[in-house]
Design a protein around this motif. Structure first.
Motif, PDB file in Angstrom:
ATOM      1  N   GLY A 127       0.815  -1.205   0.000  1.00  0.00           N
ATOM      2  CA  GLY A 127       0.000   0.000   0.000  1.00  0.00           C
ATOM      3  C   GLY A 127       0.852   1.260   0.000  1.00  0.00           C
ATOM      4  O   GLY A 127       0.514   2.267  -0.632  1.00  0.00           O
ATOM      5  N   THR A 128       1.969   1.210   0.713  1.00  0.00           N
ATOM      6  CA  THR A 128       2.888   2.345   0.753  1.00  0.00           C
ATOM      7  C   THR A 128       3.366   2.714  -0.645  1.00  0.00           C
ATOM      8  O   THR A 128       3.374   3.888  -1.035  1.00  0.00           O
ATOM      9  N   TYR A 154      -3.702   7.669   7.567  1.00  0.00           N
ATOM     10  CA  TYR A 154      -2.423   7.002   7.327  1.00  0.00           C
ATOM     11  C   TYR A 154      -2.400   6.501   5.888  1.00  0.00           C
ATOM     12  O   TYR A 154      -3.364   5.889   5.431  1.00  0.00           O
ATOM     13  N   ASN A 228      -7.418   4.294  10.262  1.00  0.00           N
ATOM     14  CA  ASN A 228      -6.133   4.430  10.942  1.00  0.00           C
ATOM     15  C   ASN A 228      -6.097   5.478  12.047  1.00  0.00           C
ATOM     16  O   ASN A 228      -5.030   5.809  12.559  1.00  0.00           O
ATOM     17  N   ASP A 255      -7.505   6.792  -1.033  1.00  0.00           N
ATOM     18  CA  ASP A 255      -6.655   5.714  -0.535  1.00  0.00           C
ATOM     19  C   ASP A 255      -7.566   4.609  -0.003  1.00  0.00           C
ATOM     20  O   ASP A 255      -8.020   4.647   1.137  1.00  0.00           O
ATOM     21  N   LYS A 283      -3.652  -4.581   0.758  1.00  0.00           N
ATOM     22  CA  LYS A 283      -4.393  -5.483   1.639  1.00  0.00           C
ATOM     23  C   LYS A 283      -5.228  -6.522   0.873  1.00  0.00           C
ATOM     24  O   LYS A 283      -4.657  -7.430   0.287  1.00  0.00           O
TER      25      LYS A 283
HETATM   26  C1  LIG Z   1      -2.304  -0.220   5.441  1.00  0.00           C
HETATM   27  C2  LIG Z   1      -2.519   1.076   4.775  1.00  0.00           C
HETATM   28  C3  LIG Z   1      -1.540   1.657   3.954  1.00  0.00           C
HETATM   29  C4  LIG Z   1      -0.150   1.089   3.824  1.00  0.00           C
HETATM   30  O1  LIG Z   1      -0.148  -0.167   3.223  1.00  0.00           O
HETATM   31  P1  LIG Z   1       1.137  -1.112   3.466  1.00  0.00           P
HETATM   32  O2  LIG Z   1       0.842  -2.316   2.612  1.00  0.00           O
HETATM   33  O3  LIG Z   1       1.172  -1.393   4.928  1.00  0.00           O
HETATM   34  O4  LIG Z   1       2.327  -0.372   2.992  1.00  0.00           O
HETATM   35  C5  LIG Z   1      -1.863   2.805   3.254  1.00  0.00           C
HETATM   36  N1  LIG Z   1      -3.067   3.376   3.373  1.00  0.00           N
HETATM   37  C6  LIG Z   1      -4.029   2.862   4.153  1.00  0.00           C
HETATM   38  C7  LIG Z   1      -5.364   3.528   4.223  1.00  0.00           C
HETATM   39  C8  LIG Z   1      -3.787   1.707   4.896  1.00  0.00           C
HETATM   40  O5  LIG Z   1      -4.734   1.224   5.710  1.00  0.00           O
END
Ligand SMILES: *Cc1c(COP(=O)(O)O)cnc(C)c1O
Length: 453
Positions: A127-128, A154, A228, A255, A283
Motif C-alpha cells: 500500500g505504501t 495514514y 487508521n 486511498d 491489503k
Molecule cells: C495499510 C494502509 C496503507 C499502507 O499499506 P502497506 O501495505 O502497509 O504499505 C496505506 N493506506 C491505508 C489507508 C492503509 O490502511
C-alpha cells in the motif's frame, strides 16, 4: 452465571512467545517488522503466531485466539481459505517470479478495472508503494508540488505522508497521542513542508485551504472511511468538499488500501458514490500476499512509465503467486454477492452487543462502525459522534489497554491499539459472535470495577 463472568480467566501460557520475542528483539528493532505488532500501547508480550485458519490464530504456545485483525485487513475470507491456498499452490508449480509479464497480471488487472471502474491499473507490492506512486503521478500530471492530507489519516510510510499520520504513529509507548508534523524522525522538513494538512470531516477547513493554496496543490489524498485513527465515517458535506478540490485542478486520490473490496466490491468509492481521479489499493487485493495497486482514467494513468514520463517500477511487481492469491480472493468475493450484507449484519450485532455490555458495566464507549470495520472508542459520547482525529484522541487509552488485555486473556485477539479498526471476516459466524460477546461482557465488568475503584 454471574460468578462465572466475574472469575478471572486462567492466564494462557506465553513462554514460547516470550522466548521468541526476546530473540527477535536481539536481531530486529523492537522485535517486530511493523511497529503496532509490538503491543507497545497495550503492554505485555506480543503473541507470536504459528498458524492461522478461518477466524482463528494459534500462537506459539498453542493457544487458539479468535482473530479480529485479519492481518490488518487482507483476510476478508478468513485465514488459509481453500480457494486462495489452492490458487497459490497451483501457481507455485510454474515458478515464483519471472521478471517478465505473465497472464495472471492481465487477469487481475481486468478484474480490478471491471469491479472498480478505473481504466488502467498498475500493480506494486504494498500500500505504501501505491500511495507514493499515485502522488508522484499526480505531481507529474499537474506539474504542482504540494499535496493535502488529513490529520490522523495514514497512507503508508513514504516521507511526505508521515505528517500528522495515523495508525502506529498515533500511539506511542505510554499510549498517548504522537507528536505533530512530521510524525517520524528522518523526514526532512523540506519534504514535510510540501504536505499541507487539513482536518478530516471539516469541509470549511478544506475549502479555505484550497481557496488559499489550491493552484499549488497536485493532489488531495484521503481515506474514504478512516481506519487508521480508529474508524471515522465521512459526512456527506465533507465528501462534497473533497470533490470540490477538482475545481482547483488538483487530483482527488482515494486511498482505498484498507476499504477497497472491504466495504463493497467497488470499495468505499462504490459504497459512497465517490468520483476520485486515482484510487490506491493494498491489503485485500493481494489476498494475504504482498500486493498494492493504483489506478484511474487512461489519460492520467498513461503518464506512468513506460507509456509516460512518471517513473515507477518494481522487481517483484505483479508477482505470479501474489497475483494468484489476489485473483482467488477477488473472485471468491464476486462469487458470493451476499457476503457484504453478512459482514455488515455481524458487525452491527457486535456493535449492539458491545454497547449493551459496556453500558451494563458502567464503561463509557462510543462506537463507529461501517460494513465490517468497527472501533469502540473509550470515551463518553453518543455512538457515531466521533468524527475527527481530535475527537478520537480524547479516548482513554489506558482503559482500552485494560479491556484489550481482558479480551486477549479470554482468547479474543482485538487490534492492540485504540486507534485502529477491527476487521470481521466471512467466516466469523454465530459461535464467534457469542464467544466475543461473552468475553467482552466479562472484560467490561472487570474494567468497570477498576474504573469505579
Ligand atoms: C495499510 C494502509 C496503507 C499502507 O499499506 P502497506 O501495505 O502497509 O504499505 C496505506 N493506506 C491505508 C489507508 C492503509 O490502511
Amino acid at each position: 452465571m454471574t460468578t462465572e463472568l466475574q472469575a478471572a480467566p486462567t492466564p494462557a501460557p506465553t513462554a514460547h512467545s516470550e522466548a521468541l520475542f526476546a530473540r527477535a528483539r536481539a536481531v530486529t528493532p523492537g522485535g517486530v517488522n511493523s511497529p503496532v505488532r509490538a503491543f507497545r500501547s497495550v503492554g505485555g508480550t506480543p503473541r507470536f503466531i504459528a498458524r492461522a485458519d478461518g477466524a482463528y490464530l494459534t500462537d506459539a504456545d498453542g493457544t487458539r485466539l479468535l482473530d479480529y485483525i485479519g492481518s490488518w485487513g487482507p483476510m476478508i475470507l478468513g485465514h488459509n481459505h481453500p480457494a486462495v491456498r489452492g490458487a497459490i499452490a497451483d501457481a507455485l508449480q510454474y515458478g515464483t517470479s519471472f521478471g517478465a509479464p505473465g497472464e495472471r497480471e492481465v487477469l487481475l488487472a481486468e478484474l480490478v478495472t471491471r469491479l472498480t471502474g478505473v481504466d488502467r491499473v498498475r500493480f506494486v507490492s504494498s500500500g505504501t508503494e501505491a500511495t507514493m506512486s499515485a502522488l508522484r503521478l499526480a505531481r507529474g500530471v499537474t506539474g504542482r508540488k504540494f499535496i493535502v492530507k488529513f490529520r490522523g489519516n495514514y497512507h503508508g510510510h513514504a516521507d511526505g505522508l508521515l505528517v500528522e499520520a495515523g495508525s502506529g504513529l498515533l500511539t506511542n509507548a505510554d499510549g498517548a497521542l504522537g507528536a505533530a508534523a512530521p510524525s517520524s524522525a528522518g523526514v526532512p522538513e523540506e519534504y514535510a513542508g510540501l504536505t499541507l494538512v487539513s482536518e478530516y470531516n471539516d469541509p470549511a477547513a478544506l475549502d479555505a485551504l484550497m481557496a488559499a493554496r489550491g493552484s499549488e496543490v497536485a493532489a488531495v489524498i484521503f481515506e474514504p472511511v478512516v481506519g487508521n485513527a480508529g474508524v471515522l465515517i465521512p459526512t456527506p458535506e465533507f465528501l462534497a468538499a473533497l470533490h470540490r478540490v477538482k475545481t482547483h485542478g488538483a487530483l482527488l486520490i482515494a486511498d482505498e488500501v484498507m476499504t477497497g473490496f472491504r466495504l463493497s466490491l467497488g470499495g468505499a468509492t462504490g459504497l459512497l458514490g465517490l468520483r476520485p481521479d486515482l484510487i490506491c489499493w493494498g491489503k485485500i487485493i493481494g489476498g494475504g500476499l504482498p500486493v498494492g495497486a493504483y489506478g484511474g482514467r487512461a489519460e492520467v494513468m498513461d503518464f506512468v512509465s513506460p507509456q509516460g514520463p512518471v517513473y515507477q517500477a518494481g522487481t517483484l511487481s505483479g508477482n505470479p503467486l501474489a497475483m494468484a492469491a489476489g485473483l482467488a480472493t477477488l473472485s471468491a468475493l464476486e462469487a458470493d454477492p451476499d457476503l457484504y450484507a453478512r459482514l455488515g449484519a455481524y458487525t452491527t450485532a457486535l456493535a449492539d452487543g458491545l454497547r449493551d455490555a459496556a453500558s451494563a458495566a458502567g464503561v463509557p464507549i462510543s462506537i463507529n462502525h461501517i460494513g465490517s470495520m468497527l472501533t469502540a472508542f473509550h470515551l463518553d459520547a453518543p455512538d457515531g459522534s466521533v468524527r475527527t482525529y481530535t475527537d478520537a484522541a480524547a479516548s482513554d487509552t489506558k482503559a482500552f489497554a485494560r479491556w484489550f488485555q481482558g479480551m486477549l486473556g479470554r482468547g479474543v485477539y482485538w487490534a492492540p491499539s485504540q486507534f485502529e479498526s477491527i476487521f470481521v471476516s466471512g467466516v466469523h459466524g454465530d459461535a464467534e459472535l457469542n464467544a466475543t460477546l461473552d468475553a467482552a461482557r466479562a472484560a467490561y465488568v472487570d474494567l468497570g470495577r477498576e474504573l469505579g475503584a
